[in-house]
Scaffold this active site. Sequence first.
Site, PDB file in Angstrom:
ATOM      1  N   ASN A  12      74.789  38.968  66.446  1.00 59.35           N
ATOM      2  CA  ASN A  12      74.092  39.083  65.160  1.00 59.35           C
ATOM      3  C   ASN A  12      75.184  39.243  64.096  1.00 59.35           C
ATOM      4  O   ASN A  12      75.878  40.263  64.073  1.00 59.35           O
ATOM      5  CB  ASN A  12      73.187  40.313  65.219  1.00 59.35           C
ATOM      6  CG  ASN A  12      72.046  40.322  64.235  1.00 59.35           C
ATOM      7  OD1 ASN A  12      71.353  41.338  64.113  1.00 59.35           O
ATOM      8  ND2 ASN A  12      71.793  39.246  63.527  1.00 59.35           N
ATOM      9  N   ASN A  63      68.812  40.192  54.015  1.00 62.84           N
ATOM     10  CA  ASN A  63      68.653  39.107  54.979  1.00 62.84           C
ATOM     11  C   ASN A  63      69.232  37.814  54.410  1.00 62.84           C
ATOM     12  O   ASN A  63      69.502  37.710  53.209  1.00 62.84           O
ATOM     13  CB  ASN A  63      67.172  38.911  55.297  1.00 62.84           C
ATOM     14  CG  ASN A  63      66.560  40.100  56.001  1.00 62.84           C
ATOM     15  OD1 ASN A  63      67.018  40.500  57.059  1.00 62.84           O
ATOM     16  ND2 ASN A  63      65.530  40.690  55.406  1.00 62.84           N
ATOM     17  N   CYS A  72      69.140  47.731  59.395  1.00 61.55           N
ATOM     18  CA  CYS A  72      69.520  46.724  60.393  1.00 61.55           C
ATOM     19  C   CYS A  72      70.333  47.423  61.474  1.00 61.55           C
ATOM     20  O   CYS A  72      71.390  48.001  61.184  1.00 61.55           O
ATOM     21  CB  CYS A  72      70.332  45.605  59.748  1.00 61.55           C
ATOM     22  SG  CYS A  72      70.898  44.357  60.931  1.00 61.55           S
ATOM     23  N   GLY A  73      69.837  47.385  62.718  1.00 64.48           N
ATOM     24  CA  GLY A  73      70.481  48.114  63.802  1.00 64.48           C
ATOM     25  C   GLY A  73      71.848  47.575  64.184  1.00 64.48           C
ATOM     26  O   GLY A  73      72.827  48.323  64.291  1.00 64.48           O
ATOM     27  N   ASN A  74      71.958  46.266  64.394  1.00 67.91           N
ATOM     28  CA  ASN A  74      73.278  45.686  64.683  1.00 67.91           C
ATOM     29  C   ASN A  74      74.170  45.777  63.449  1.00 67.91           C
ATOM     30  O   ASN A  74      75.386  45.949  63.560  1.00 67.91           O
ATOM     31  CB  ASN A  74      73.132  44.235  65.118  1.00 67.91           C
ATOM     32  CG  ASN A  74      72.491  44.103  66.488  1.00 67.91           C
ATOM     33  OD1 ASN A  74      72.811  44.851  67.407  1.00 67.91           O
ATOM     34  ND2 ASN A  74      71.576  43.161  66.632  1.00 67.91           N
ATOM     35  N   HIS A 164      58.143  45.960  63.278  1.00 64.60           N
ATOM     36  CA  HIS A 164      58.404  45.147  64.467  1.00 64.60           C
ATOM     37  C   HIS A 164      57.127  44.935  65.253  1.00 64.60           C
ATOM     38  O   HIS A 164      56.326  45.857  65.419  1.00 64.60           O
ATOM     39  CB  HIS A 164      59.444  45.801  65.376  1.00 64.60           C
ATOM     40  CG  HIS A 164      60.845  45.568  64.941  1.00 64.60           C
ATOM     41  ND1 HIS A 164      61.527  44.402  65.226  1.00 64.60           N
ATOM     42  CD2 HIS A 164      61.689  46.319  64.198  1.00 64.60           C
ATOM     43  CE1 HIS A 164      62.742  44.463  64.697  1.00 64.60           C
ATOM     44  NE2 HIS A 164      62.864  45.615  64.065  1.00 64.60           N
ATOM     45  N   ASN A 195      59.051  41.563  61.974  1.00 66.89           N
ATOM     46  CA  ASN A 195      59.952  40.997  62.967  1.00 66.89           C
ATOM     47  C   ASN A 195      59.155  40.808  64.250  1.00 66.89           C
ATOM     48  O   ASN A 195      58.208  41.563  64.524  1.00 66.89           O
ATOM     49  CB  ASN A 195      61.126  41.946  63.224  1.00 66.89           C
ATOM     50  CG  ASN A 195      61.970  42.182  61.986  1.00 66.89           C
ATOM     51  OD1 ASN A 195      62.825  41.385  61.649  1.00 66.89           O
ATOM     52  ND2 ASN A 195      61.722  43.296  61.293  1.00 66.89           N
ATOM     53  N   GLU A 213      63.625  37.199  63.593  1.00 71.39           N
ATOM     54  CA  GLU A 213      63.768  38.227  62.567  1.00 71.39           C
ATOM     55  C   GLU A 213      63.107  37.837  61.248  1.00 71.39           C
ATOM     56  O   GLU A 213      63.229  36.692  60.795  1.00 71.39           O
ATOM     57  CB  GLU A 213      65.254  38.521  62.308  1.00 71.39           C
ATOM     58  CG  GLU A 213      65.901  39.341  63.405  1.00 71.39           C
ATOM     59  CD  GLU A 213      67.181  40.003  62.929  1.00 71.39           C
ATOM     60  OE1 GLU A 213      67.175  40.617  61.838  1.00 71.39           O
ATOM     61  OE2 GLU A 213      68.194  39.903  63.650  1.00 71.39           O
ATOM     62  N   ARG A 214      62.436  38.804  60.670  1.00 67.93           N
ATOM     63  CA  ARG A 214      61.843  38.644  59.349  1.00 67.93           C
ATOM     64  C   ARG A 214      62.949  38.321  58.345  1.00 67.93           C
ATOM     65  O   ARG A 214      63.902  39.064  58.191  1.00 67.93           O
ATOM     66  CB  ARG A 214      61.136  39.956  58.960  1.00 67.93           C
ATOM     67  CG  ARG A 214      60.487  39.966  57.598  1.00 67.93           C
ATOM     68  CD  ARG A 214      59.893  41.330  57.268  1.00 67.93           C
ATOM     69  NE  ARG A 214      60.916  42.359  57.105  1.00 67.93           N
ATOM     70  CZ  ARG A 214      60.689  43.560  56.582  1.00 67.93           C
ATOM     71  NH1 ARG A 214      59.465  43.901  56.194  1.00 67.93           N
ATOM     72  NH2 ARG A 214      61.668  44.450  56.468  1.00 67.93           N
ATOM     73  N   CYS A 222      68.845  41.781  67.734  1.00 71.41           N
ATOM     74  CA  CYS A 222      68.284  42.578  66.644  1.00 71.41           C
ATOM     75  C   CYS A 222      68.243  44.026  67.114  1.00 71.41           C
ATOM     76  O   CYS A 222      67.491  44.363  68.038  1.00 71.41           O
ATOM     77  CB  CYS A 222      66.881  42.090  66.276  1.00 71.41           C
ATOM     78  SG  CYS A 222      66.070  43.097  65.000  1.00 71.41           S
ATOM     79  N   GLY A 223      69.054  44.875  66.506  1.00 77.11           N
ATOM     80  CA  GLY A 223      69.171  46.268  66.949  1.00 77.11           C
ATOM     81  C   GLY A 223      67.888  47.057  66.813  1.00 77.11           C
ATOM     82  O   GLY A 223      67.454  47.744  67.750  1.00 77.11           O
ATOM     83  N   THR A 224      67.258  46.975  65.636  1.00 77.71           N
ATOM     84  CA  THR A 224      65.996  47.698  65.458  1.00 77.71           C
ATOM     85  C   THR A 224      64.917  47.110  66.367  1.00 77.71           C
ATOM     86  O   THR A 224      64.054  47.831  66.869  1.00 77.71           O
ATOM     87  CB  THR A 224      65.523  47.660  63.995  1.00 77.71           C
ATOM     88  OG1 THR A 224      65.473  46.297  63.540  1.00 77.71           O
ATOM     89  CG2 THR A 224      66.447  48.461  63.088  1.00 77.71           C
ATOM     90  N   GLY A 225      64.988  45.790  66.608  1.00 75.48           N
ATOM     91  CA  GLY A 225      64.030  45.132  67.484  1.00 75.48           C
ATOM     92  C   GLY A 225      64.165  45.593  68.926  1.00 75.48           C
ATOM     93  O   GLY A 225      63.166  45.803  69.625  1.00 75.48           O
TER      94      GLY A 225
END
Length: 279
Positions: A12, A63, A72-74, A164, A195, A213-214, A222-225
């Site tokens: 990512n 984005n 964003c997690g990543n 998500h 997402n 991803e949205r 996707c980290g949060t995903g």
Amino acid sequence: MINFSKMHGAGNDFIIIKAEEIKGVDYSMLARKVCDRHFGIGADGMMVVEDSQRSDIKMIYYNSDGSQGEMCGNGIRCFSKFVYEKGIVKRDVFLVETLAGIKEVKLTIGDDDLVEKILVDMGKPILKAESIPVITQKEIFINEIIKVGDSKIIASSILMGVPHTIIFVNEIKENDVYKLGPQIEKHDIYPKNTNVNFVNVINNRFIEVDTWERGAGKTLACGTGVCASVYAAYHLKYVGKSVDVHVPGGRLNIYIDDDNRVFMEGTAKFICDGKYYSS
């Protein structure tokens, strides 16, 4: 001319820029330009490093389509490695302000003073449907049927900093990610869009995730995903509290503590530093 770094977390990829480099610049417009893979640098998103009045540092995330993301997690792993190795924050434990709240980051530092791994406290997921938000009469939206074109899909939606939706499947098919992902992302029941994560549970300690991803489309991770997917699987008793997650760009480690806080651990890599000649 803008100095930037390009980094990735499990594939990512992001452009990271210090705020002083882009004073007076429209962040949304700049994100669309620099993230363009043909006419710009190319990335899934852009982050800006700003001073914070509430924590050690502030992360602003956009984005690739120019829409602003809460978190964003990543991205936060890349951001944390960036601010440490560039000498902006010289502690191995610090706080990052985001639109999804303040996140605690813990770095594993090697003998060469470079960041080897990043552990992020991603906070508690929110299941309340109106907070995600999902338009429904249900209090929570877990294992509910939504109609997508001519198909009926069983979906679960969670707020993990950003909305998500998780689709559990027996096999992840790339064609489904491209076909169903954008339809679910902009489905009428998601007023802020969502997402979309396609999840295959291999066993109670290992899952596979592929994400649409949205605002960015299909990404390698996707980290949060991943965090939302693990929590949804845990909520449904498919997995335990510690899970290894395989994504197209690599692997992430997720665990859930006794207070239902989700922690994400993974790496981040520098790709290059450069100068962007803005037009």
